[in-house]
Design an enzyme around this catalytic site. Structure first.
Site, mmCIF file in Angstrom:
data_model
loop_
_atom_site.group_PDB
_atom_site.id
_atom_site.type_symbol
_atom_site.label_atom_id
_atom_site.label_comp_id
_atom_site.label_asym_id
_atom_site.label_seq_id
_atom_site.Cartn_x
_atom_site.Cartn_y
_atom_site.Cartn_z
ATOM 1 C CG HIS A 1 8.720 -32.078 13.999
ATOM 2 N ND1 HIS A 1 9.980 -32.817 13.372
ATOM 3 C CD2 HIS A 1 9.217 -30.839 14.605
ATOM 4 C CE1 HIS A 1 10.866 -31.771 13.487
ATOM 5 N NE2 HIS A 1 10.662 -30.686 14.029
ATOM 6 C CB CYS B 1 1.091 -2.301 4.913
ATOM 7 S SG CYS B 1 0.731 -3.307 6.396
ATOM 8 C CB THR C 1 2.894 -1.903 11.009
ATOM 9 O OG1 THR C 1 1.873 -2.396 10.534
ATOM 10 C CG2 THR C 1 2.773 -0.429 11.627
ATOM 11 C CG ASP D 1 -0.334 0.200 2.379
ATOM 12 O OD1 ASP D 1 0.965 0.241 2.581
ATOM 13 O OD2 ASP D 1 -1.056 0.290 3.248
ATOM 14 C CG HIS E 1 10.548 -24.477 12.244
ATOM 15 N ND1 HIS E 1 10.983 -24.011 13.764
ATOM 16 C CD2 HIS E 1 11.816 -24.851 11.990
ATOM 17 C CE1 HIS E 1 11.953 -24.527 14.251
ATOM 18 N NE2 HIS E 1 12.799 -24.959 13.032
#
Ligand code: RB5
Length: 144
Positions: A131, A63, A65, A7, A96
């Site tokens: 996992h 954006c 933040t 943005d 992960h």
């Protein structure tokens, strides 16, 4: 091919990141905006739909933040968006979480750190460990 979008709050950083991606020889498509005031959920939606459709391998959303983009992106089924402000998190988001979207804050990150985060994100593969696969499958089940 990856996609990048922002943005207005993330626009300046997006421009710097696109220059960086071009220098690295990364094939990317810019999905906007062009610096004008816009609503970030629309850009998150467009990029994420391209990722889930297989048009883009991964995406980068910027954006002010990174928070709004990450909240919006994670509403889209199949998207695992990671808001990262450090390289360790960027590496773990891939190893992960197999994050398929990276979110960054244009008003919170320095340009050089953001470039390192992008490099780490793009260069780190998913571990594929059983996992982690199981946990990602559990996230998928949360979507249904
Ligand atoms: C726009 O002013 C700002 O709210 C947006 O860029 C983002 O930071 C939202 O999370």
């Amino acid at each position: 091919m990856i996609a990048i979008a922002s943005d207005h709050g993330g626009y300046a950083l997006k421009i710097a990141l696109m220059e960086h991606l071009a220098k690295r020889g990364v094939d990317f498509e810019d999905l906007g905006c062009n610096g004008e005031p816009v609503d970030y959920p629309a850009y998150a939606e467009k990029l994420c739909q391209g990722v889930t459709a297989g048009q883009y391998e991964r995406g980068i959303l910027v954006c002010g933040t990174g928070i709004g983009m990450s909240i919006a992106a994670n509403k889209i089924h199949g998207i695992r968006a990671a808001l990262c402000a450090d390289c360790y998190s960027a590496a773990m988001s891939r190893e992960h979480n197999d994050a398929n979207v990276l979110c960054l804050g244009g008003r919170t990150l320095g340009t050089e750190l953001a470039k390192r985060i992008v490099d780490t994100y793009l260069d780190t593969p998913f571990s594929g460990a059983e996992h982690h696969v199981r946990r990602i499958e559990m996230i998928r089940e949360l979507e249904s």
